[in-house]
Design an enzyme around this catalytic site. Structure first.
Site, PDB file in Angstrom:
ATOM      1  N   CYS A   1       0.870  -1.167   0.000  1.00  0.00           N
ATOM      2  CA  CYS A   1       0.000   0.000   0.000  1.00  0.00           C
ATOM      3  C   CYS A   1       0.911   1.222   0.000  1.00  0.00           C
ATOM      4  CB  CYS A   1      -0.895   0.032   1.233  1.00  0.00           C
ATOM      5  SG  CYS A   1      -2.109  -1.307   1.286  1.00  0.00           S
TER       6      CYS A   1
ATOM      7  N   CYS B   1      11.861  -4.791   4.716  1.00  0.00           N
ATOM      8  CA  CYS B   1      11.590  -5.892   3.791  1.00  0.00           C
ATOM      9  C   CYS B   1      12.493  -5.753   2.573  1.00  0.00           C
ATOM     10  CB  CYS B   1      10.122  -5.848   3.368  1.00  0.00           C
ATOM     11  SG  CYS B   1       9.711  -6.925   1.984  1.00  0.00           S
TER      12      CYS B   1
ATOM     13  N   SER C   1      10.062  -4.654 -13.152  1.00  0.00           N
ATOM     14  CA  SER C   1      11.081  -4.800 -12.115  1.00  0.00           C
ATOM     15  C   SER C   1      12.242  -5.696 -12.528  1.00  0.00           C
ATOM     16  CB  SER C   1      10.451  -5.321 -10.819  1.00  0.00           C
ATOM     17  OG  SER C   1       9.719  -6.498 -11.070  1.00  0.00           O
TER      18      SER C   1
ATOM     19  N   ASP D   1      13.809 -12.140 -14.200  1.00  0.00           N
ATOM     20  CA  ASP D   1      12.566 -11.726 -13.542  1.00  0.00           C
ATOM     21  C   ASP D   1      12.838 -11.591 -12.049  1.00  0.00           C
ATOM     22  OD1 ASP D   1       9.953 -10.948 -13.274  1.00  0.00           O
ATOM     23  OD2 ASP D   1       9.071 -12.846 -13.929  1.00  0.00           O
ATOM     24  N   ASP D   2      11.898 -10.958 -11.343  1.00  0.00           N
ATOM     25  CA  ASP D   2      12.125 -10.685  -9.919  1.00  0.00           C
ATOM     26  C   ASP D   2      11.769 -11.845  -9.013  1.00  0.00           C
ATOM     27  OD1 ASP D   2       9.163 -10.269  -8.989  1.00  0.00           O
ATOM     28  OD2 ASP D   2       9.360  -9.018 -10.756  1.00  0.00           O
TER      29      ASP D   2
ATOM     30  N   CYS E   1       4.503 -14.345   3.766  1.00  0.00           N
ATOM     31  CA  CYS E   1       4.888 -13.065   4.363  1.00  0.00           C
ATOM     32  C   CYS E   1       3.777 -12.626   5.313  1.00  0.00           C
ATOM     33  CB  CYS E   1       5.099 -12.004   3.293  1.00  0.00           C
ATOM     34  SG  CYS E   1       5.429 -10.357   3.969  1.00  0.00           S
TER      35      CYS E   1
ATOM     36  N   CYS F   1      14.574  -8.046   6.491  1.00  0.00           N
ATOM     37  CA  CYS F   1      13.676  -9.174   6.689  1.00  0.00           C
ATOM     38  C   CYS F   1      13.713 -10.042   5.438  1.00  0.00           C
ATOM     39  CB  CYS F   1      12.244  -8.690   6.944  1.00  0.00           C
ATOM     40  SG  CYS F   1      11.068 -10.052   7.129  1.00  0.00           S
TER      41      CYS F   1
ATOM     42  N   CYS G   1      10.378 -14.585   4.140  1.00  0.00           N
ATOM     43  CA  CYS G   1       9.667 -15.323   3.091  1.00  0.00           C
ATOM     44  C   CYS G   1      10.597 -16.276   2.346  1.00  0.00           C
ATOM     45  CB  CYS G   1       9.011 -14.342   2.118  1.00  0.00           C
ATOM     46  SG  CYS G   1      10.143 -13.124   1.412  1.00  0.00           S
TER      47      CYS G   1
END
Length: 480
Positions: free
Chosen positions: A14, A253, A300, A362-363, A399, A450, A453
């Site tokens: 967000c 993150c 990205s 790719d990300d 996550c 962090c 994940c």
């Protein structure tokens, strides 16, 4: 987070924004421009609340910023002296108008507006505690839990900033907040600093935003990042900082640098664009390959592809043309349409890949379906080999702090080895960035990002895994 993009990629985050005006700016229009710059962080819903001498006018709805706001809507919001804005992907709570932000709370001590980026790990417990105390929730998101916790403390203390400080003792997880009272604008960041939040100035006015790119879009000057645990209070007289909850090392993150943030943003003093190029360079060193061209998946993957090309010496090429007029919330009613939707969004550039051994950057890989479709596009365009390199480690864990990494049973890396994943996606080879290297891409010495994940080791205790949709169903049943 709710909602599925046309490419079935991870949903972002967000974005929050706030302005305290001292120069007779049009704060509604400033918010509109800033939310445009933060649109990448949330494309399900958006909203703006304007404060004109204590009278708050708000508008929010499901949709992109230009769909929700037009000239007439902005005019109805008025100019005011303060404003708070928000763009949203649902971390908790589905994509509906009731879950759109900013939240507007009316209580006996006066109104409050709140915009939140992040996710709480103890939202369920706090919600049940508040409900037992008589609170009535109107949404399914954890931002309303934060608002109620602040309101509860506000009834016991003398100021809104003290209420925020006291409420933070009970909140666990990720939260970057912008809060507006009739006379004050407040920014607050969780003690771990999971999500970004920065501060800037426009003439004599003060601005808070999730990313520095929002400040740039306004011609504002970046001042600094809000510290983990810090509360910054702005009113007519002054700006002051409350650091009761400061002192913990930042656990930002790392996926902010890999995927979420805009490349032109600078977070914690580190350029996102440069961080992604470093990721590509590390990939080239870690997973070398003989190939003719390096291409990236928009958007990205592009910077990482540049980094890979520079480090490896393999030429960089434009491999895909992206249709930028297709929203990420594009609806595909049937499975066949969902599988073909990637062709609407991306088209392989045959002139770049035909007859070539291609390195595809790719990300991330989540469920693998999108990656397989993209590889098919390249092979149909004439690529003789496709070697896929991913600028993050494999996702093996959910996550809990705001990124839509789902339960383990839906993650491809939890069900297959890397060799099996390569066969499943249809590539000639597959390589991921190591956990060690991904923590170095921001170039911040001593950083403790962090990476839960990827590793399952989180900076704070997390709850037992409960699929998000089941939690939402439980809340919805209670509300009926």
């Amino acid at each position: 987070m709710g909602g599925t993009s046309v490419l079935n990629k991870l949903n972002d985050e967000c974005g929050v924004f706030g302005v305290f005006d001292r120069d007779d700016h049009d704060v509604a229009f400033l918010s509109y421009i800033a939310l445009y710059a933060l649109q990448h962080r949330g494309q399900e819903s958006c909203g703006i609340a304007v404060n004109d001498d204590g009278v708050i006018t708000a508008h929010k709805d499901v949709g992109l910023v230009p769909d929700v706001f037009n000239k007439d809507v902005l005019a109805k919001l008025g100019k005011g002296q303060m404003a708070v804005g928000h763009v949203r992907y649902s971390t908790m709570g589905n994509a509906s108008r009731s879950n759109a932000q900013p939240l507007y709370i009316r209580h006996i001590k006066g109104p409050m507006v709140l915009a939140h980026n992040g996710a709480l790990v103890n939202a369920r417990e706090l919600r049940e505690e508040l409900e037992m105390g008589g609170a009535i929730f109107h949404s399914t998101n954890d931002s309303e839990v934060i608002a109620y916790m602040i309101t509860k403390e506000r009834l016991q203390c003398g100021s809104i900033e003290e209420a925020v400080e006291r409420a933070m003792k009970h909140l666990r997880g990720a939260y970057s907040l912008v809060i507006m009272s009739p006379t004050k604008l407040i920014a607050a960041r969780d003690p771990n600093g999971f999500r970004p939040l920065c501060m800037g100035t426009l003439d004599n006015s003060t601005i808070f935003a999730s990313e520095s790119c929002a400040l740039d879009s306004l011609g504002a000057k970046f001042v600094r990042d809000i510290e983990p645990g810090e509360i910054v209070v702005v009113d007519k007289e002054e700006e002051r900082s409350i650091k009761t909850h400061c002192g913990h090392k930042c656990n930002m993150c790392v996926f902010e640098y890999v995927y979420i943030a805009r490349p032109d943003s600078v977070i914690e003093g580190s350029s996102v664009h440069e961080a992604r190029q470093r990721a590509g360079a590390y990939l080239a060193l870690q997973h070398p390959v003989q190939a003719d061209v390096v291409i990236g998946v928009p958007d990205s993957g592009l910077d990482a592809a540049l980094g890979f090309a520079k480090q490896s010496g393999i030429p960089y090429g434009v491999g895909f043309i992206k249709n930028r007029y297709v929203g990420r919330t594009f609806i595909q009613p049937t499975q066949v349409q969902r599988e073909n939707a990637v062709r609407i969004k991306l088209n392989a550039l045959e002139a770049t890949v035909r007859g070539k051994r291609v390195v595809l950057i790719d990300d991330s890989i989540v469920r693998g379906t999108t990656s397989a479709r993209i590889v098919d596009l390249l092979k149909e365009a004439g690529a003789t080999e496709v070697h896929m390199r991913i600028s993050s480690p494999p996702f093996r864990n959910p996550c809990y702090f705001g990124v839509d990494v789902d339960s383990r049973d839906k993650l491809l890396a939890c069900r297959m080895s890397e060799e099996e994943m390569a066969r499943h996606i249809g590539v000639d080879s597959l390589g991921f960035l190591s956990v060690e290297d991904v923590q170095k891409i921001a170039g911040i010495p001593g950083s403790e990002f962090c990476v839960g994940c990827f590793t399952g080791n989180y900076p704070i205790d997390v709850p037992g895994e409960m699929p998000k949709d089941k939690f939402e169903q439980k809340i919805s049943k209670k509300q009926k």
